[in-house]
Write an enzyme that holds these catalytic residues in place. Structure first.
Site, PDB file in Angstrom:
ATOM      1  N   CYS A   1       0.815  -1.226   0.000  1.00  0.00           N
ATOM      2  CA  CYS A   1       0.000   0.000   0.000  1.00  0.00           C
ATOM      3  C   CYS A   1       0.844   1.270   0.000  1.00  0.00           C
ATOM      4  CB  CYS A   1      -0.935   0.016   1.207  1.00  0.00           C
ATOM      5  SG  CYS A   1      -2.262  -1.159   1.042  1.00  0.00           S
TER       6      CYS A   1
HETATM    7  N1  COA Z   1     -20.262  -8.918   8.379  1.00  0.00           N
HETATM    8  C1  COA Z   1     -20.772  -8.944   9.612  1.00  0.00           C
HETATM    9  N2  COA Z   1     -20.027  -9.127  10.727  1.00  0.00           N
HETATM   10  C2  COA Z   1     -18.705  -9.291  10.561  1.00  0.00           C
HETATM   11  C3  COA Z   1     -18.100  -9.273   9.282  1.00  0.00           C
HETATM   12  C4  COA Z   1     -18.926  -9.084   8.171  1.00  0.00           C
HETATM   13  N3  COA Z   1     -18.440  -9.032   6.932  1.00  0.00           N
HETATM   14  N4  COA Z   1     -16.768  -9.445   9.428  1.00  0.00           N
HETATM   15  C5  COA Z   1     -16.527  -9.580  10.732  1.00  0.00           C
HETATM   16  N5  COA Z   1     -17.699  -9.489  11.433  1.00  0.00           N
HETATM   17  C6  COA Z   1     -17.909  -9.603  12.889  1.00  0.00           C
HETATM   18  C7  COA Z   1     -16.850 -10.488  13.524  1.00  0.00           C
HETATM   19  O1  COA Z   1     -17.264 -11.849  13.473  1.00  0.00           O
HETATM   20  C8  COA Z   1     -16.824  -9.965  14.932  1.00  0.00           C
HETATM   21  O2  COA Z   1     -17.916 -10.480  15.643  1.00  0.00           O
HETATM   22  P1  COA Z   1     -17.806 -10.836  17.218  1.00  0.00           P
HETATM   23  O3  COA Z   1     -17.531  -9.535  17.874  1.00  0.00           O
HETATM   24  O4  COA Z   1     -19.146 -11.420  17.506  1.00  0.00           O
HETATM   25  O5  COA Z   1     -16.654 -11.804  17.310  1.00  0.00           O
HETATM   26  C9  COA Z   1     -17.085  -8.468  14.760  1.00  0.00           C
HETATM   27  O6  COA Z   1     -17.708  -8.323  13.490  1.00  0.00           O
HETATM   28  C10 COA Z   1     -15.824  -7.624  14.809  1.00  0.00           C
HETATM   29  O7  COA Z   1     -14.859  -8.174  13.910  1.00  0.00           O
HETATM   30  P2  COA Z   1     -13.422  -7.535  13.745  1.00  0.00           P
HETATM   31  O8  COA Z   1     -12.663  -8.295  12.693  1.00  0.00           O
HETATM   32  O9  COA Z   1     -12.772  -7.383  15.071  1.00  0.00           O
HETATM   33  O10 COA Z   1     -13.810  -6.111  13.129  1.00  0.00           O
HETATM   34  P3  COA Z   1     -13.042  -4.745  13.188  1.00  0.00           P
HETATM   35  O11 COA Z   1     -13.846  -3.782  13.938  1.00  0.00           O
HETATM   36  O12 COA Z   1     -11.607  -4.892  13.535  1.00  0.00           O
HETATM   37  O13 COA Z   1     -13.117  -4.293  11.646  1.00  0.00           O
HETATM   38  C11 COA Z   1     -11.660  -4.162   9.740  1.00  0.00           C
HETATM   39  C12 COA Z   1     -12.486  -5.065  10.647  1.00  0.00           C
HETATM   40  C13 COA Z   1     -10.911  -5.035   8.743  1.00  0.00           C
HETATM   41  C14 COA Z   1     -12.592  -3.234   8.996  1.00  0.00           C
HETATM   42  C15 COA Z   1     -10.671  -3.322  10.574  1.00  0.00           C
HETATM   43  O14 COA Z   1      -9.995  -4.141  11.500  1.00  0.00           O
HETATM   44  C16 COA Z   1      -9.625  -2.601   9.750  1.00  0.00           C
HETATM   45  O15 COA Z   1      -9.936  -1.871   8.823  1.00  0.00           O
HETATM   46  N6  COA Z   1      -8.366  -2.710  10.142  1.00  0.00           N
HETATM   47  C17 COA Z   1      -7.252  -2.044   9.486  1.00  0.00           C
HETATM   48  C18 COA Z   1      -7.030  -2.707   8.196  1.00  0.00           C
HETATM   49  C19 COA Z   1      -5.992  -2.067   7.364  1.00  0.00           C
HETATM   50  O16 COA Z   1      -5.749  -0.893   7.377  1.00  0.00           O
HETATM   51  N7  COA Z   1      -5.360  -2.869   6.577  1.00  0.00           N
HETATM   52  C20 COA Z   1      -4.414  -2.411   5.675  1.00  0.00           C
HETATM   53  C21 COA Z   1      -4.656  -3.168   4.448  1.00  0.00           C
HETATM   54  S1  COA Z   1      -3.565  -2.601   3.291  1.00  0.00           S
END
Ligand code: COA
Length: 374
Positions: free
Chosen positions: A157
């Site tokens: 990225c």
């Molecule tokens: N739909 C519904 N629920 C979902 C889901 C989906 N697509 N994906 C995950 N969940 C649920 C999970 O099961 C979890 O449920 P629980 O609390 O009952 O266990 C809950 O949502 C939270 O999941 P989590 O993975 O902890 O979400 P988050 O708040 O961390 O958000 C991202 C996920 C990926 C959006 C976030 O972590 C993020 O953007 N991180 C930075 C990523 C980044 O910058 N990456 C760089 C890439 S280049």
């Protein structure tokens, strides 16, 4: 007088197909339901877990993403496939990344008032190159008609900001006078659309930036690059094990680790403070204060991440439009994200205004490019 580097033009290629969260979730849920139906006996016997459904409300709340553009919509949304359908091309035909890049390049060259032949260094920086060699950049050099030399680089990225630093260094050292930086990102092809945690994250796009030496572009409008700061530290929290050695161990071929995988929570926690500290340190080195920062064109992965980083850097909530958001429409376009934000939201700055283009991602890697409007 010492030569400096000036951004004199930017361009953007946006693929024609948009996918809304609702469309993406409908496809994912159709696949999940069909898998659960296939495995209903094992699920009922407690031998297998059912696949939970995805939801648009979660996606928007957790990431700020509402839609994304892709090179192929049908293949992505077909629950039987969920992979973009991008046919192979003959060696005599232009590659897909070359085609995307030509479109973005032409806009950037037009804006800069530069002919392709005047470009003496062309660099492609992106997360995924569609072949090992010959370099995509050298193919673009051929079709666009740039002179000098070209090469590809990959810092995930952060590829665009690292490539801008490479371009600025080439100008400062006298190796080049006019550089074209291109970031053709086909992230839909490295995304596992059957992974509920990440199927919504990415989108495709290509950005272009023209950077010229001050001794030949002193009359032009644009942005002086007043400093670049790069940072890297190894982490496996964002990883993709696809590579040329895959075929040397057939047991791993086709496994999901050959696509994008991340531990999103850890990335969020570890990267945000580091990005804020890199930008703050960069401002200090340049003897600037955060009050002087009119705009932050941040990497576009997650809205809360950007709000947090902007707050830490500025010491207060950003003003409306101070840290522009494009991820709502484009999702995470990898290296192209911060440049799309810059391309769309930089024309209104006044001479003397400062801003930072900052990307962050796998590696880990962070790139900060500080600019001043001419
Ligand atoms: N739909 C519904 N629920 C979902 C889901 C989906 N697509 N994906 C995950 N969940 C649920 C999970 O099961 C979890 O449920 P629980 O609390 O009952 O266990 C809950 O949502 C939270 O999941 P989590 O993975 O902890 O979400 P988050 O708040 O961390 O958000 C991202 C996920 C990926 C959006 C976030 O972590 C993020 O953007 N991180 C930075 C990523 C980044 O910058 N990456 C760089 C890439 S280049």
């Amino acid at each position: 007088m010492a030569v400096s580097a000036i951004i004199t033009g930017t361009g953007l290629y946006t693929p024609p197909n948009a996918i809304s969260n609702d469309e993406l979730v409908a496809s994912y849920n159709a696949w999940a339901q069909s898998e659960n139906a296939k495995n209903s006996v094992a699920i009922e016997a407690g031998e297998k877990e059912s696949i939970p459904e995805s939801s648009s409300a979660f996606i928007e709340k957790a990431s700020g993403i509402r839609s994304r553009y892709v090179m192929d919509k049908e293949g992505v949304l077909n629950p039987e496939r969920m992979i973009p359908r991008i046919p192979e091309r003959a060696d005599e035909e232009m590659s897909v990344q070359c085609e995307m890049a030509l479109s973005a390049a032409k806009e950037a060259l037009d804006k800069a008032g530069v002919e392709p032949g005047d470009i003496d260094f062309l660099v492609v920086g992106c997360s995924n190159l569609q072949r090992a060699y010959p370099a995509i950049s050298i193919e673009i050099q051929h079709y666009l008609g740039t002179s000098g030399y070209a090469y590809d680089m990959n810092v995930a990225c952060s590829s665009a900001t690292f490539a801008i630093k490479t371009a600025a260094d080439a100008i400062l050292s006298g190796s080049a006078k006019r550089v074209l930086v291109l970031n053709p990102e086909i992230t839909s092809a490295h995304l596992n659309f059957r992974d509920r945690d990440s199927h919504f994250i990415f989108g495709d796009a290509c950005t272009a930036v023209v950077i010229e030496a001050s001794d030949i572009a002193s009359e032009k409008e644009g942005f002086d690059i007043i400093g670049c700061k790069l940072w890297t530290q190894f982490s496996s929290n964002i990883r993709n094990n696809f590579g040329f050695l895959n075929r040397a161990d057939e047991s791993g071929e086709g496994n999901t680790d050959k696509l994008f995988v991340q531990n999103g929570r850890k990335v969020f926690k570890e990267v945000c403070p580091q990005v804020a500290s890199i930008i703050t340190g960069h401002l200090d080195e340049l003897r600037l204060s955060s009050d002087q920062l009119t705009r932050l064109w941040l990497h576009q992965a997650n809205l809360s991440m950007n709000q947090l980083i902007a707050r830490r850097v500025l010491g207060k909530d950003p003003e409306a439009g101070q840290a522009p958001v494009i991820l709502d429409e484009y999702a995470n376009t990898s290296s192209a994200g911060s440049v799309i934000a810059f391309h769309k939201y930089s024309a209104d700055l006044s001479a003397g205004d400062y801003g930072v283009i900052c990307s962050f991602g796998a590696g880990y890697s962070i790139g900060s490019v500080m600019v001043k409007k001419r």
